[in-house]
Design an enzyme around this catalytic site. Structure first.
Site, PDB file in Angstrom:
ATOM      1  N   SER A 125       0.842  -1.207   0.000  1.00 51.42           N
ATOM      2  CA  SER A 125       0.000   0.000   0.000  1.00 51.42           C
ATOM      3  C   SER A 125       0.869   1.247   0.000  1.00 51.42           C
ATOM      4  O   SER A 125       1.988   1.240   0.549  1.00 51.42           O
ATOM      5  CB  SER A 125      -0.856  -0.025   1.266  1.00 51.42           C
ATOM      6  OG  SER A 125      -1.399   1.245   1.525  1.00 51.42           O
ATOM      7  N   TYR A 149      -1.458  -1.260  11.085  1.00 48.86           N
ATOM      8  CA  TYR A 149      -1.807  -1.801   9.764  1.00 48.86           C
ATOM      9  C   TYR A 149      -0.676  -1.508   8.777  1.00 48.86           C
ATOM     10  O   TYR A 149      -0.161  -2.406   8.094  1.00 48.86           O
ATOM     11  CB  TYR A 149      -3.125  -1.185   9.261  1.00 48.86           C
ATOM     12  CG  TYR A 149      -3.264  -1.189   7.765  1.00 48.86           C
ATOM     13  CD1 TYR A 149      -3.565  -2.359   7.090  1.00 48.86           C
ATOM     14  CD2 TYR A 149      -3.059  -0.023   7.021  1.00 48.86           C
ATOM     15  CE1 TYR A 149      -3.651  -2.367   5.699  1.00 48.86           C
ATOM     16  CE2 TYR A 149      -3.139  -0.023   5.645  1.00 48.86           C
ATOM     17  CZ  TYR A 149      -3.441  -1.196   4.984  1.00 48.86           C
ATOM     18  OH  TYR A 149      -3.514  -1.199   3.617  1.00 48.86           O
ATOM     19  N   LYS A 153       2.346  -3.919   6.639  1.00 48.16           N
ATOM     20  CA  LYS A 153       2.708  -3.844   5.207  1.00 48.16           C
ATOM     21  C   LYS A 153       4.221  -3.652   5.068  1.00 48.16           C
ATOM     22  O   LYS A 153       4.876  -4.330   4.272  1.00 48.16           O
ATOM     23  CB  LYS A 153       1.972  -2.689   4.520  1.00 48.16           C
ATOM     24  CG  LYS A 153       0.459  -2.877   4.418  1.00 48.16           C
ATOM     25  CD  LYS A 153       0.076  -3.945   3.424  1.00 48.16           C
ATOM     26  CE  LYS A 153      -1.414  -4.146   3.298  1.00 48.16           C
ATOM     27  NZ  LYS A 153      -1.779  -5.430   2.668  1.00 48.16           N
TER      28      LYS A 153
END
Ligand code: UD1
Length: 338
Positions: A125, A149, A153
């Site tokens: 992302s 989060y 990643k």
């Protein structure tokens, strides 16, 4: 036909990618635990692809179950989408995010290793860039994350970078998505969040369908053209094609770590999105300016030259197309895919 395992293949980006893989001559095999997707998505994919699609209802945290998939099928490559993805929830439940997102990735790589499966695409992302020093964002910009989060990643990108150094025959592609919106033209699959949406587009479409009263615009005092946040919205079907192009590239290249931004290269503000959506639905949309959302940045959009030069990736849909297809999906599925 080469088998491609798509973890999280019933989810938003995964399901669209399954269709793009079929179009490019691959045979997708889905793994999904259906924690955030409906099993009905599989029926719809089969209808759209006009053929059966093998699906395993398992959790990637269950290594034994994952191994069985590799025993039963010869897998050419894996596209790993499965994972938790809500920023706010990750701040509340960090261990749940580390446990789920990291363990599932480690299992996927270990099982691939055991079965000599050498191609992995990881669903990363633009969140890994944090607040960028400038825009557009290039792939070699410094990486910085601000929530669990995003940290999963970035940690996974680092784990995979270490892994390919130790295993040069293994190929990894890290695809950094900007803001995927839109839906397949059929309106049969699309973004189907549980509860009140966190992201802008599903929130807007739920206002349009009358489930929510008005859009809350998080701040109009950013240093942007109209004061609202600017993002690089990219049609999910363009993104889906980006995965097939990446697999094709992996079949023929000698590099073993590929990193690409997938976006349009164009920034749109929150008000741009609302106004484009007004054109798509044919009436005005009620909105209110409220305080900034904690953790948001002013501007985030990609430079996509590398993906164009090396993959031939170029987004073909514009913001209006994205709005129209999101609205089409919402109208056809007022209560989601139930
Ligand atoms: C968010 C995540 C990002 C994740 C991505 C996945 C945050 C801070 N970032 O990106 O890590 O990879 O989703 O899709 O959550 N907005 C409103 N009103 C709303 C919702 C959003 O004004 O009700 C604004 C936001 O302030 C932002 C823009 O719309 O300027 C886009 O927001 P959103 O769709 O949530 O995506 P991001 O925050 O860019």
């Amino acid at each position: 036909m080469k088998n491609v395992l798509v973890t999280g293949g019933a989810g938003y980006i995964g399901s669209h990618t399954v269709l793009a893989l079929v179009d490019y001559g691959y045979n997708p095999i889905i793994v999904d635990n259906f924690s955030n997707a409906s099993p009905k998505v599989i029926d719809r994919l089969e209808k759209l692809a006009n053929r059966p699609i093998k699906c395993y209802s398992i959790d990637c945290c269950d290594k034994k179950a994952l191994e069985q998939v590799f025993v039963e099928n010869e897998i050419f490559g894996v596209i790993h989408f499965a994972g938790y993805k809500a920023v706010g929830e990750s701040v509340q439940k960090p261990l749940m995010y580390y446990q789920n997102n990291l363990i599932s990735l480690l299992n996927v790589v270990e099982v691939m290793h055991e079965h000599n499966c050498l191609n992995l695409i990881f669903s990363s992302s633009a969140t890994v860039y944090g607040a960028p020093k400038s825009v557009p964002i290039y792939e070699d910009f410094p990486l910085h994350v601000t929530n669990p989060y995003g940290r999963t990643k970035l940690m996974i990108e680092e784990i995979l970078t270490d892994y390919v150094k130790a295993n040069p025959e293994f190929k990894v592609a890290l695809l950094r998505y900007f803001n995927p919106i839109g839906a397949h033209e059929s309106g049969l699959i699309g973004e189907d969040p549980n509860g009140i949406p966190n992201n802008l587009m599903p929130y807007i479409t739920q206002v349009c369908i009358g489930k929510l009263d008005h859009v809350r615009v998080f701040g109009n005092d950013y240093p942007t053209k109209d004061g609202t946040g600017v993002r690089d919205y990219v049609h999910v079907m363009d993104l889906a094609v980006g995965h097939s192009l990446t697999l094709k590239k992996m079949e023929n290249c000698s590099e073993n770590l590929l990193i690409y931004n997938l976006g349009t290269g164009k920034g749109s503000s929150v008000l741009d999105v609302i106004h484009e959506m007004e054109k798509a639905v044919g009436h005005s949309i009620k909105y209110e300016i409220v305080a900034r959302r904690a953790g948001d940045i002013a501007e985030c959009y990609a430079n996509c030259d590398k993906a164009y030069q090396e993959l031939g990736f170029k987004a073909k849909y514009n913001l209006f197309d994205m709005c129209k297809s999101s609205w089409n999906f919402q109208q056809k599925n007022p209560n989601g895919i139930k």
